[in-house]
Motif scaffolding. Structure first.
Motif, PDB file in Angstrom:
ATOM      1  N   GLY A 147      40.829   0.687   3.025  1.00 54.00           N
ATOM      2  CA  GLY A 147      40.795   1.985   3.690  1.00 54.00           C
ATOM      3  C   GLY A 147      40.549   3.169   2.773  1.00 54.00           C
ATOM      4  N   LEU A 148      40.122   2.915   1.541  1.00 53.63           N
ATOM      5  CA  LEU A 148      39.896   4.001   0.586  1.00 53.63           C
ATOM      6  C   LEU A 148      38.542   4.664   0.846  1.00 53.63           C
ATOM      7  N   GLU A 149      38.571   5.943   1.138  1.00 55.44           N
ATOM      8  CA  GLU A 149      37.355   6.663   1.514  1.00 55.44           C
ATOM      9  C   GLU A 149      36.315   6.670   0.408  1.00 55.44           C
ATOM     10  N   GLU A 150      36.758   6.754  -0.850  1.00 53.37           N
ATOM     11  CA  GLU A 150      35.784   6.797  -1.944  1.00 53.37           C
ATOM     12  C   GLU A 150      34.981   5.506  -2.043  1.00 53.37           C
ATOM     13  N   ASN A 151      35.587   4.368  -1.656  1.00 50.82           N
ATOM     14  CA  ASN A 151      34.871   3.103  -1.683  1.00 50.82           C
ATOM     15  C   ASN A 151      33.793   3.066  -0.606  1.00 50.82           C
ATOM     16  N   LEU A 152      34.135   3.512   0.586  1.00 47.00           N
ATOM     17  CA  LEU A 152      33.143   3.559   1.656  1.00 47.00           C
ATOM     18  C   LEU A 152      32.030   4.546   1.307  1.00 47.00           C
ATOM     19  N   LYS A 153      32.386   5.658   0.703  1.00 50.28           N
ATOM     20  CA  LYS A 153      31.394   6.657   0.318  1.00 50.28           C
ATOM     21  C   LYS A 153      30.391   6.070  -0.669  1.00 50.28           C
ATOM     22  N   ALA A 179      44.771 -10.913   8.138  1.00 49.03           N
ATOM     23  CA  ALA A 179      45.659 -10.723   6.995  1.00 49.03           C
ATOM     24  C   ALA A 179      45.395  -9.374   6.326  1.00 49.03           C
ATOM     25  N   ARG A 180      46.435  -8.585   6.164  1.00 48.80           N
ATOM     26  CA  ARG A 180      46.415  -7.300   5.467  1.00 48.80           C
ATOM     27  C   ARG A 180      45.629  -6.203   6.201  1.00 48.80           C
ATOM     28  N   ALA A 181      44.832  -6.555   7.164  1.00 48.04           N
ATOM     29  CA  ALA A 181      44.048  -5.550   7.877  1.00 48.04           C
ATOM     30  C   ALA A 181      44.904  -4.848   8.916  1.00 48.04           C
ATOM     31  N   LYS A 182      44.491  -3.632   9.246  1.00 46.08           N
ATOM     32  CA  LYS A 182      45.197  -2.852  10.244  1.00 46.08           C
ATOM     33  C   LYS A 182      44.205  -2.330  11.273  1.00 46.08           C
ATOM     34  N   TYR A 183      44.589  -2.390  12.528  1.00 49.15           N
ATOM     35  CA  TYR A 183      43.711  -1.990  13.627  1.00 49.15           C
ATOM     36  C   TYR A 183      43.246  -0.543  13.464  1.00 49.15           C
ATOM     37  N   ASP A 184      44.183   0.367  13.259  1.00 44.23           N
ATOM     38  CA  ASP A 184      43.823   1.780  13.153  1.00 44.23           C
ATOM     39  C   ASP A 184      43.037   2.078  11.884  1.00 44.23           C
ATOM     40  N   ARG A 185      43.311   1.330  10.820  1.00 41.62           N
ATOM     41  CA  ARG A 185      42.554   1.544   9.585  1.00 41.62           C
ATOM     42  C   ARG A 185      41.089   1.155   9.773  1.00 41.62           C
ATOM     43  N   SER A 186      40.844   0.117  10.547  1.00 44.81           N
ATOM     44  CA  SER A 186      39.461  -0.264  10.838  1.00 44.81           C
ATOM     45  C   SER A 186      38.759   0.821  11.645  1.00 44.81           C
ATOM     46  N   LEU A 187      39.463   1.390  12.603  1.00 40.90           N
ATOM     47  CA  LEU A 187      38.874   2.478  13.384  1.00 40.90           C
ATOM     48  C   LEU A 187      38.578   3.686  12.496  1.00 40.90           C
ATOM     49  N   GLN A 188      39.473   4.007  11.601  1.00 42.04           N
ATOM     50  CA  GLN A 188      39.268   5.131  10.695  1.00 42.04           C
ATOM     51  C   GLN A 188      38.088   4.870   9.758  1.00 42.04           C
ATOM     52  N   PHE A 189      37.941   3.629   9.329  1.00 42.83           N
ATOM     53  CA  PHE A 189      36.848   3.231   8.455  1.00 42.83           C
ATOM     54  C   PHE A 189      35.506   3.479   9.144  1.00 42.83           C
ATOM     55  N   LEU A 190      35.419   3.071  10.397  1.00 39.65           N
ATOM     56  CA  LEU A 190      34.196   3.268  11.173  1.00 39.65           C
ATOM     57  C   LEU A 190      33.934   4.746  11.428  1.00 39.65           C
ATOM     58  N   SER A 191      34.987   5.480  11.718  1.00 40.69           N
ATOM     59  CA  SER A 191      34.848   6.904  11.987  1.00 40.69           C
ATOM     60  C   SER A 191      34.375   7.665  10.755  1.00 40.69           C
ATOM     61  N   TYR A 192      34.924   7.329   9.602  1.00 43.56           N
ATOM     62  CA  TYR A 192      34.561   8.034   8.379  1.00 43.56           C
ATOM     63  C   TYR A 192      33.114   7.759   7.980  1.00 43.56           C
ATOM     64  N   SER A 193      32.637   6.542   8.233  1.00 43.33           N
ATOM     65  CA  SER A 193      31.249   6.236   7.901  1.00 43.33           C
ATOM     66  C   SER A 193      30.294   7.109   8.708  1.00 43.33           C
ATOM     67  N   ASP A 222      37.167   1.185  24.410  1.00 45.65           N
ATOM     68  CA  ASP A 222      37.468   2.622  24.466  1.00 45.65           C
ATOM     69  C   ASP A 222      37.784   3.175  23.076  1.00 45.65           C
ATOM     70  N   ASP A 223      38.527   2.405  22.282  1.00 46.36           N
ATOM     71  CA  ASP A 223      38.880   2.855  20.941  1.00 46.36           C
ATOM     72  C   ASP A 223      37.640   2.955  20.049  1.00 46.36           C
ATOM     73  N   LEU A 224      36.743   1.994  20.168  1.00 45.01           N
ATOM     74  CA  LEU A 224      35.522   2.043  19.364  1.00 45.01           C
ATOM     75  C   LEU A 224      34.648   3.233  19.763  1.00 45.01           C
ATOM     76  N   ARG A 225      34.525   3.469  21.051  1.00 44.33           N
ATOM     77  CA  ARG A 225      33.707   4.593  21.496  1.00 44.33           C
ATOM     78  C   ARG A 225      34.346   5.926  21.105  1.00 44.33           C
ATOM     79  N   ALA A 226      35.665   5.982  21.115  1.00 50.40           N
ATOM     80  CA  ALA A 226      36.362   7.205  20.715  1.00 50.40           C
ATOM     81  C   ALA A 226      36.098   7.540  19.261  1.00 50.40           C
ATOM     82  N   ASN A 227      35.684   6.537  18.485  1.00 47.81           N
ATOM     83  CA  ASN A 227      35.351   6.733  17.084  1.00 47.81           C
ATOM     84  C   ASN A 227      33.845   6.639  16.842  1.00 47.81           C
ATOM     85  N   ASP A 228      33.086   6.862  17.920  1.00 51.07           N
ATOM     86  CA  ASP A 228      31.628   7.012  17.863  1.00 51.07           C
ATOM     87  C   ASP A 228      30.893   5.776  17.355  1.00 51.07           C
ATOM     88  N   VAL A 229      31.416   4.580  17.657  1.00 52.27           N
ATOM     89  CA  VAL A 229      30.726   3.344  17.294  1.00 52.27           C
ATOM     90  C   VAL A 229      29.569   3.129  18.275  1.00 52.27           C
TER      91      VAL A 229
END
Length: 307
Positions: A147-153, A179-193, A222-229
């Motif tokens: 979930g580190l933004e600098e890595n995605l950037k 394992a180790r993944a989080k639902y909301d962190r995945s949504l944030q990852f997609l949103s930040y991209s 609904d969650d994916l669309r809310a994050n503009d996927v």
């Protein structure tokens, strides 16, 4: 239903047609010669023969073949990864060129042992493929890289044609399945991209058959669309070995069609849904071809300017 005592029989519609023509055998031989890995093989994808033999698409798995996570749905081996192979990006690019691939998906094992999550090698692989194959479309499928933004950037600066990150399952089952993944962190990852590059489509995949409800599947949409996927794929979970989670339900082709129609009604630009659909299934059809030419022209212009 008791997961321990009941076994759900695999239906006839999950039978796979094998195709081992020259495209398939040639690609398989090249992977071994160049010491490359594909998630098609490592994750035992049911569509490998269609993609390799007919559609000339492939999903390369970089950063080694050993994942630092032990997700209970995944056949990729877990353990302590080896050192980084810095020549890997060029070998991937060379293979894409030699096979004349029209579309390539670049994924990777999760490398939680690395501060950058492997993002630098990921980005260099994208750049290497584009240098050698300017008209080949490139899709990246990373882990959440903690979930580190600098890595995605770092990864997004290489400008892939599609950024794909899989939500995998519904919120309630995430801890059990991933394992180790989080639902909301995945949504944030997609949103930040999307914040970084609004013009690059985002995509996510959901596997069903693990005990989720129809309402929970709709909640994921609904969650994916809310994050503009932009793009969603929905496929049937298949148990890779007896050590992995069992299948609770096999959905019918008609049910998958209903899910596809529901997803499209919610505003997704594209949805692939079916028993054998996987994250990269028909991925070449999901790319805006105009964007491909735009990226190729941009790269060629930059090359001329730098020289």
């Amino acid at each position: 239903m008791s997961e321990k005592t009941e076994h759900v029989r695999k239906p006839d519609w999950l039978k796979i047609k094998l195709n081992t023509n020259e495209s398939y055998t040639g690609l398989k031989k090249m992977m071994r010669e160049k010491n490359l890995h594909t998630v098609c093989e490592e994750a035992r994808c049911p569509n490998i023969h269609e993609c390799w033999a007919v559609r000339k698409t492939a999903t390369f798995m970089i950063l080694g073949d050993t994942c630092t996570r032990g997700c209970r749905f995944c056949a990729v081996k877990t353990g302590l990864p080896t050192e980084l192979d810095l020549d890997e990006p060029e070998r991937v690019a060379d293979s894409v060129e030699q096979m004349g691939l029209k579309h390539v998906v670049i994924t990777a094992v999760a490398r939680d042992d690395l501060k950058d999550g492997g993002s630098n090698v990921f980005a260099e692989t994208v750049r290497a493929v584009r240098r050698r194959n300017p008209l080949c479309t490139i899709e990246v499928l990373p882990s959440d890289m903690m979930g580190l933004e600098e890595n995605l950037k770092t990864l997004m600066e290489a400008r892939p044609n599609i950024l794909n990150h899989n939500i995998e399952t519904v919120r309630r089952l995430t801890k059990k399945v991933r394992a180790r993944a989080k639902y909301d962190r995945s949504l944030q990852f997609l949103s930040y991209s999307k914040e970084l590059h609004p013009d690059i489509p985002t995509k996510s995949s959901l596997m069903i058959g693990l005990g989720e409800t129809a309402e929970e599947i709709e909640e994921v949409m609904d969650d994916l669309r809310a994050n503009d996927v932009d793009i969603m794929t929905i496929g049937q979970y298949l148990q890779p070995t007896k050590k992995h989670l069992p299948v609770i339900k096999y959905y019918t082709p008609d049910e998958f069609q209903q899910f596809k129609e529901l997803a499209m009604s919610k505003g997704f630009k594209h949805c692939e849904a079916g028993p054998l659909v996987r994250s990269s299934y028909h991925a070449d059809e999901q790319v805006d071809k105009a964007q491909v030419w735009k990226e190729a022209a941009k790269y060629q212009s930059e090359q001329q300017f730098s020289s």
